[in-house]
Enzyme design. Structure first.
Site, PDB file in Angstrom:
ATOM      1  N   ASP A  91       0.848  -1.197   0.000  1.00  0.00           N
ATOM      2  CA  ASP A  91       0.000   0.000   0.000  1.00  0.00           C
ATOM      3  C   ASP A  91       0.881   1.243   0.000  1.00  0.00           C
ATOM      4  O   ASP A  91       1.901   1.289   0.707  1.00  0.00           O
ATOM      5  CB  ASP A  91      -0.877   0.032   1.277  1.00  0.00           C
ATOM      6  CG  ASP A  91      -1.817  -1.166   1.356  1.00  0.00           C
ATOM      7  OD1 ASP A  91      -2.130  -1.745   0.302  1.00  0.00           O
ATOM      8  OD2 ASP A  91      -2.200  -1.540   2.488  1.00  0.00           O
ATOM      9  N   ASP A 100       0.358   7.884   7.982  1.00  0.00           N
ATOM     10  CA  ASP A 100       0.543   6.475   8.358  1.00  0.00           C
ATOM     11  C   ASP A 100       1.837   6.318   9.160  1.00  0.00           C
ATOM     12  O   ASP A 100       1.879   5.685  10.216  1.00  0.00           O
ATOM     13  CB  ASP A 100       0.658   5.601   7.098  1.00  0.00           C
ATOM     14  CG  ASP A 100      -0.646   5.405   6.354  1.00  0.00           C
ATOM     15  OD1 ASP A 100      -0.643   5.500   5.114  1.00  0.00           O
ATOM     16  OD2 ASP A 100      -1.672   5.178   7.022  1.00  0.00           O
ATOM     17  N   GLU A 151       0.427  -2.688  10.729  1.00  0.00           N
ATOM     18  CA  GLU A 151       0.229  -2.746   9.279  1.00  0.00           C
ATOM     19  C   GLU A 151       1.418  -2.149   8.550  1.00  0.00           C
ATOM     20  O   GLU A 151       1.714  -2.506   7.421  1.00  0.00           O
ATOM     21  CB  GLU A 151      -1.047  -1.997   8.867  1.00  0.00           C
ATOM     22  CG  GLU A 151      -1.254  -2.066   7.343  1.00  0.00           C
ATOM     23  CD  GLU A 151      -2.545  -1.435   6.860  1.00  0.00           C
ATOM     24  OE1 GLU A 151      -2.759  -0.234   7.117  1.00  0.00           O
ATOM     25  OE2 GLU A 151      -3.346  -2.153   6.231  1.00  0.00           O
ATOM     26  N   GLU A 152       2.122  -1.226   9.232  1.00  0.00           N
ATOM     27  CA  GLU A 152       3.196  -0.479   8.557  1.00  0.00           C
ATOM     28  C   GLU A 152       4.529  -1.205   8.569  1.00  0.00           C
ATOM     29  O   GLU A 152       5.529  -0.672   8.066  1.00  0.00           O
ATOM     30  CB  GLU A 152       3.321   0.905   9.197  1.00  0.00           C
ATOM     31  CG  GLU A 152       2.058   1.762   9.142  1.00  0.00           C
ATOM     32  CD  GLU A 152       1.443   1.837   7.744  1.00  0.00           C
ATOM     33  OE1 GLU A 152       0.214   1.782   7.637  1.00  0.00           O
ATOM     34  OE2 GLU A 152       2.210   1.906   6.749  1.00  0.00           O
ATOM     35  N   ASP A 202      -3.568  -1.304  13.293  1.00  0.00           N
ATOM     36  CA  ASP A 202      -3.486  -0.471  12.097  1.00  0.00           C
ATOM     37  C   ASP A 202      -3.421   0.958  12.626  1.00  0.00           C
ATOM     38  O   ASP A 202      -4.452   1.511  12.999  1.00  0.00           O
ATOM     39  CB  ASP A 202      -4.709  -0.687  11.195  1.00  0.00           C
ATOM     40  CG  ASP A 202      -4.608   0.148   9.923  1.00  0.00           C
ATOM     41  OD1 ASP A 202      -5.516   0.061   9.076  1.00  0.00           O
ATOM     42  OD2 ASP A 202      -3.627   0.910   9.797  1.00  0.00           O
ATOM     43  N   LEU A 228      -3.175   3.853  11.389  1.00  0.00           N
ATOM     44  CA  LEU A 228      -4.005   4.876  10.764  1.00  0.00           C
ATOM     45  C   LEU A 228      -4.710   4.253   9.563  1.00  0.00           C
ATOM     46  O   LEU A 228      -4.120   4.084   8.512  1.00  0.00           O
ATOM     47  CB  LEU A 228      -3.166   6.078  10.323  1.00  0.00           C
ATOM     48  CG  LEU A 228      -3.828   7.443  10.530  1.00  0.00           C
ATOM     49  CD1 LEU A 228      -5.049   7.582   9.641  1.00  0.00           C
ATOM     50  CD2 LEU A 228      -4.240   7.690  11.967  1.00  0.00           C
ATOM     51  N   ASP A 229      -5.998   3.914   9.762  1.00  0.00           N
ATOM     52  CA  ASP A 229      -6.766   3.341   8.646  1.00  0.00           C
ATOM     53  C   ASP A 229      -7.507   4.454   7.920  1.00  0.00           C
ATOM     54  O   ASP A 229      -8.125   5.311   8.536  1.00  0.00           O
ATOM     55  CB  ASP A 229      -7.777   2.314   9.174  1.00  0.00           C
ATOM     56  CG  ASP A 229      -8.583   1.725   8.029  1.00  0.00           C
ATOM     57  OD1 ASP A 229      -8.017   0.948   7.250  1.00  0.00           O
ATOM     58  OD2 ASP A 229      -9.765   2.102   7.882  1.00  0.00           O
ATOM     59  N   GLU A 274      -7.493  -5.665  11.524  1.00  0.00           N
ATOM     60  CA  GLU A 274      -8.724  -4.952  11.153  1.00  0.00           C
ATOM     61  C   GLU A 274      -9.941  -5.849  11.374  1.00  0.00           C
ATOM     62  O   GLU A 274     -10.822  -5.541  12.173  1.00  0.00           O
ATOM     63  CB  GLU A 274      -8.641  -4.483   9.686  1.00  0.00           C
ATOM     64  CG  GLU A 274      -7.618  -3.370   9.476  1.00  0.00           C
ATOM     65  CD  GLU A 274      -7.385  -3.005   8.016  1.00  0.00           C
ATOM     66  OE1 GLU A 274      -7.475  -3.886   7.140  1.00  0.00           O
ATOM     67  OE2 GLU A 274      -7.106  -1.814   7.741  1.00  0.00           O
TER      68      GLU A 274
HETATM   69  P1  P6P Z   1     -12.055   1.085  -1.408  1.00  0.00           P
HETATM   70  C1  P6P Z   1      -9.216   2.410   3.737  1.00  0.00           C
HETATM   71  O1  P6P Z   1      -8.149   2.317   2.804  1.00  0.00           O
HETATM   72  C2  P6P Z   1      -9.835   1.008   3.827  1.00  0.00           C
HETATM   73  O2  P6P Z   1      -8.895   0.112   4.314  1.00  0.00           O
HETATM   74  C3  P6P Z   1     -11.084   1.034   4.693  1.00  0.00           C
HETATM   75  O3  P6P Z   1     -10.981   1.916   5.753  1.00  0.00           O
HETATM   76  C4  P6P Z   1     -12.168   1.426   3.709  1.00  0.00           C
HETATM   77  O4  P6P Z   1     -13.465   0.973   4.087  1.00  0.00           O
HETATM   78  C5  P6P Z   1     -11.694   0.727   2.419  1.00  0.00           C
HETATM   79  O5  P6P Z   1     -10.273   0.609   2.523  1.00  0.00           O
HETATM   80  C6  P6P Z   1     -12.003   1.539   1.187  1.00  0.00           C
HETATM   81  O6  P6P Z   1     -11.505   0.793   0.079  1.00  0.00           O
HETATM   82  O7  P6P Z   1     -11.386   0.018  -2.249  1.00  0.00           O
HETATM   83  O8  P6P Z   1     -13.555   0.931  -1.371  1.00  0.00           O
HETATM   84  O9  P6P Z   1     -11.615   2.483  -1.724  1.00  0.00           O
END
Ligand code: P6P
Length: 322
Positions: free
Chosen positions: A55, A61, A84-85, A105, A107-108, A271
């Site tokens: 990613d 992040d 995650e990092e 994670d 920073l999600d 997650e």
């Molecule tokens: P897409 C953010 O990157 C994430 O991990 C989640 O928080 C979010 O729901 C999803 O990915 C969004 O992914 O592919 O729909 O843009």
């Protein structure tokens, strides 16, 4: 002792309370920088590097990863962490006698920060399997989600809130930024049995399995007794934000397997597991489209899993189609 500390010391034990105190301190720092939207630390935009699973890392992040790692290393109750990092788990030197490990994670949804959309930190806490007094092992982090002793997320939004459980119900705390402390605003929260929202990225509809297409069409078509549609779509693109709305109002969030991503996008260990543990504490449940997320035994630290999670009535309908 902060209010969060006092609550956790009564709900759990001193070690868990110290871990949440570290999370409280780290999330205050992240919240402050996020709310300053570029006026403070240099946290906007891409870092120019990739994380362990390819990613694109955002500066936030990396910032959040450093802030949470420093706080959790210093609390003395965590023997190591999986972030995650980072490619591999990290043993915290000098903390070999600690009983717990954390999967996080930091920073999600960080790509949302540049457009001022809610983002979150997600974490799960496990009792280590390896003997205390030794260096943590990979097995400590590859435990099924049912082994979590606590989990939570911090939602950096209109307000910053921490949603947590130590196995005795789900509780919500709001950050009071001037005192740098979280205050309990709701406890033993239950997800509504049914909801009005389904959260899924429908751009991938053509790539969904037939059963999921049937469920989405069911949501599109379902009418109330007054003839008005029953469900509406809400998809923020930030797991913590979509999860939180569905937790409070009722709903379902789905990040499914698709032809392009046969295991979905989200990660099981830091997650899927924490969020499903929390939803279960609130009376809902989470699956990978087939089985309870909490029963899956991870084989790899960053393995992905499809995630269906939310209100039991909507989950039952989605699983019935599966
Ligand atoms: P897409 C953010 O990157 C994430 O991990 C989640 O928080 C979010 O729901 C999803 O990915 C969004 O992914 O592919 O729909 O843009």
């Amino acid at each position: 002792m902060t209010e969060l500390n006092e609550f956790l010391a009564s709900e759990s034990n001193a070690a868990i309370a110290s871990i949440f105190k570290a999370i409280e301190q780290a999330s205050f720092i992240v919240s402050k920088e996020v709310s300053y939207q570029g006026l403070g630390a240099d946290i906007l935009g891409a870092q120019g590097s990739e994380n362990s699973t390819g990613d694109q890392q955002q500066k936030l992040d990396v910032f959040a990863d450093h802030v949470f790692e420093r706080a959790l290393r210093n609390c003395g109750s965590v023997a190591g962490w999986a972030s995650e990092e980072a490619d591999e788990f990290v043993a915290f030197e000098g903390c070999e006698n600690a009983e717990y490990v954390i999967a996080i994670d930091p920073l999600d949804g960080s790509s949302n920060i540049d457009v001022n959309v809610s983002i979150g930190t997600i974490f799960g806490i496990y009792k280590r399997l390896s003997p205390t007094g030794t260096t943590v092992q990979l097995q400590d982090f590859l435990q099924p989600g049912r082994n979590q002793v606590a989990a939570g997320y911090v939602l950096y939004s209109v307000s910053t809130q921490m949603v947590l459980s130590t196995g005795n119900g789900l509780h919500i705390f709001t950050l009071e930024p001037y005192k740098k402390q979280f205050h309990r605003v709701a406890d033993h929260v239950k997800v509504p049995a049914d909801g009005k929202c389904y959260s899924i990225n429908e751009v991938n509809f053509d790539d969904f399995a037939p059963a999921l297409k049937d469920f989405v069409q069911y949501c599109r078509d379902k009418k109330q007794e007054n003839g008005k549609r029953k469900y509406t779509g809400r998809y923020i693109g930030s797991l913590c934000a979509d999860f939180h709305r569905n937790l409070i109002k009722g709903g379902i969030y789905i990040y499914p397997a698709t032809g392009e991503a046969p295991n979905g996008k989200l990660r099981l260990v830091y997650e899927g597991n924490p969020m499903t543990y929390l939803m279960a504490q609130a009376g809902g449940y989470g699956t990978d489209g087939v089985q309870d997320i909490l029963e899956i035994v991870p084989t790899q630290l960053h393995q992905k899993c499809p995630l269906y999670i939310g209100s039991p009535v909507m989950m039952n309908e989605a699983m019935k189609q599966a």
